[in-house]
Design a protein around this motif. Structure first.
Motif, PDB file in Angstrom:
ATOM      1  N   ARG A 169       0.826  -1.210   0.000  1.00 30.81           N
ATOM      2  CA  ARG A 169       0.000   0.000   0.000  1.00 30.81           C
ATOM      3  C   ARG A 169       0.860   1.258   0.000  1.00 30.81           C
ATOM      4  NH1 ARG A 169      -2.067   3.806   3.151  1.00 30.81           N
ATOM      5  NH2 ARG A 169      -1.033   3.103   5.047  1.00 30.81           N
ATOM      6  N   VAL A 170       1.916   1.267   0.801  1.00 30.49           N
ATOM      7  CA  VAL A 170       2.779   2.450   0.881  1.00 30.49           C
ATOM      8  C   VAL A 170       3.742   2.517  -0.301  1.00 30.49           C
ATOM      9  CG1 VAL A 170       4.613   3.570   2.218  1.00 30.49           C
ATOM     10  CG2 VAL A 170       2.581   2.670   3.380  1.00 30.49           C
ATOM     11  N   LEU A 171       4.505   1.467  -0.523  1.00 32.91           N
ATOM     12  CA  LEU A 171       5.556   1.486  -1.540  1.00 32.91           C
ATOM     13  C   LEU A 171       5.037   1.533  -2.975  1.00 32.91           C
ATOM     14  CD1 LEU A 171       7.890  -1.166   0.098  1.00 32.91           C
ATOM     15  CD2 LEU A 171       8.413   1.257  -0.163  1.00 32.91           C
ATOM     16  N   ARG A 172       3.985   0.799  -3.270  1.00 34.16           N
ATOM     17  CA  ARG A 172       3.532   0.673  -4.660  1.00 34.16           C
ATOM     18  C   ARG A 172       2.289   1.497  -4.974  1.00 34.16           C
ATOM     19  NH1 ARG A 172       7.811   0.027  -6.693  1.00 34.16           N
ATOM     20  NH2 ARG A 172       6.669  -0.194  -8.635  1.00 34.16           N
ATOM     21  N   GLU A 173       1.506   1.862  -3.912  1.00 33.54           N
ATOM     22  CA  GLU A 173       0.284   2.635  -4.139  1.00 33.54           C
ATOM     23  C   GLU A 173       0.380   4.036  -3.533  1.00 33.54           C
ATOM     24  OE1 GLU A 173      -2.633  -0.095  -2.488  1.00 33.54           O
ATOM     25  OE2 GLU A 173      -2.979  -0.966  -4.469  1.00 33.54           O
ATOM     26  N   ASN A 174       1.595   4.457  -3.180  1.00 31.22           N
ATOM     27  CA  ASN A 174       1.858   5.810  -2.664  1.00 31.22           C
ATOM     28  C   ASN A 174       1.097   6.121  -1.382  1.00 31.22           C
ATOM     29  OD1 ASN A 174       3.399   6.048  -4.987  1.00 31.22           O
ATOM     30  ND2 ASN A 174       1.780   7.091  -6.095  1.00 31.22           N
ATOM     31  N   GLY A 175       0.935   5.119  -0.533  1.00 28.18           N
ATOM     32  CA  GLY A 175       0.229   5.303   0.722  1.00 28.18           C
ATOM     33  C   GLY A 175       1.088   5.975   1.782  1.00 28.18           C
ATOM     34  N   THR A 176       0.469   6.248   2.927  1.00 24.93           N
ATOM     35  CA  THR A 176       1.160   6.841   4.064  1.00 24.93           C
ATOM     36  C   THR A 176       0.701   6.131   5.327  1.00 24.93           C
ATOM     37  OG1 THR A 176       1.242   8.992   2.978  1.00 24.93           O
ATOM     38  CG2 THR A 176       1.542   8.986   5.360  1.00 24.93           C
ATOM     39  N   GLU A 177       1.646   5.745   6.176  1.00 27.83           N
ATOM     40  CA  GLU A 177       1.260   5.143   7.450  1.00 27.83           C
ATOM     41  C   GLU A 177       0.821   6.250   8.411  1.00 27.83           C
ATOM     42  OE1 GLU A 177       4.838   3.077   8.525  1.00 27.83           O
ATOM     43  OE2 GLU A 177       5.912   4.906   8.991  1.00 27.83           O
ATOM     44  N   ALA A 178       0.051   5.895   9.419  1.00 34.34           N
ATOM     45  CA  ALA A 178      -0.447   6.870  10.387  1.00 34.34           C
ATOM     46  C   ALA A 178       0.714   7.500  11.163  1.00 34.34           C
ATOM     47  CB  ALA A 178      -1.413   6.192  11.350  1.00 34.34           C
TER      48      ALA A 178
END
Length: 137
Positions: free
Chosen positions: A25-34
């Motif tokens: 989610r973060v690395l490939r879909e440009n997500g951000t952890e809380a």
């Protein structure tokens, strides 16, 4: 910053097999952890931080500092380890940081950091792996 070509190429099936759901989610879909949820926010050990996607060296512990932003912060990336691009998502204009080797999303960089660079690389913990073995540097 590196403007070079990516050296690690994987198709989406390979990425999904290699990464956890949150890493994907973060690395490939440009997500951000809380904010304040990541493993490395308050991490102070000596070593290096590598890309969780490909293992490339990204940051050295000597450049890490406590910014209060809620994510691990560094004032410098290792030479050639990251690329940057404009990110206009979420109604903001920011500078996105990506791994130069595998093009994974790492976080963002801001111009409000400490000397000597004035940079604040805000990087998702899940986007990195810590390595305390000096032989691996």
């Amino acid at each position: 910053m590196n403007d070079g070509e990516n050296t690690v190429e994987r198709d989406e099936t390979e990425w999904r097999e290699r990464l956890s759901e949150e890493e994907y989610r973060v690395l490939r879909e440009n997500g951000t952890e809380a904010r304040f949820s990541g493993e490395y926010v308050d991490h102070d050990a000596d070593g290096v931080y590598r890309c969780a996607g490909c293992g490339s060296l990204l940051f050295e512990s000597e450049t890490k500092y406590h910014s209060g932003c809620g994510w691990p912060a560094f004032y410098a990336a290792t030479d050639g380890s990251v690329t940057t691009q404009v990110d206009e998502s979420h109604g903001m204009r920011r500078t996105e940081v990506r791994c130069a080797s595998c093009d994974s999303h790492l976080g963002h960089v801001f111009e409000d950091g400490p000397d000597p660079t004035g940079k604040r690389f805000c990087i998702n913990s899940v986007a990195m792996e810590f390595d305390d073995d000096p032989e691996d540097r």
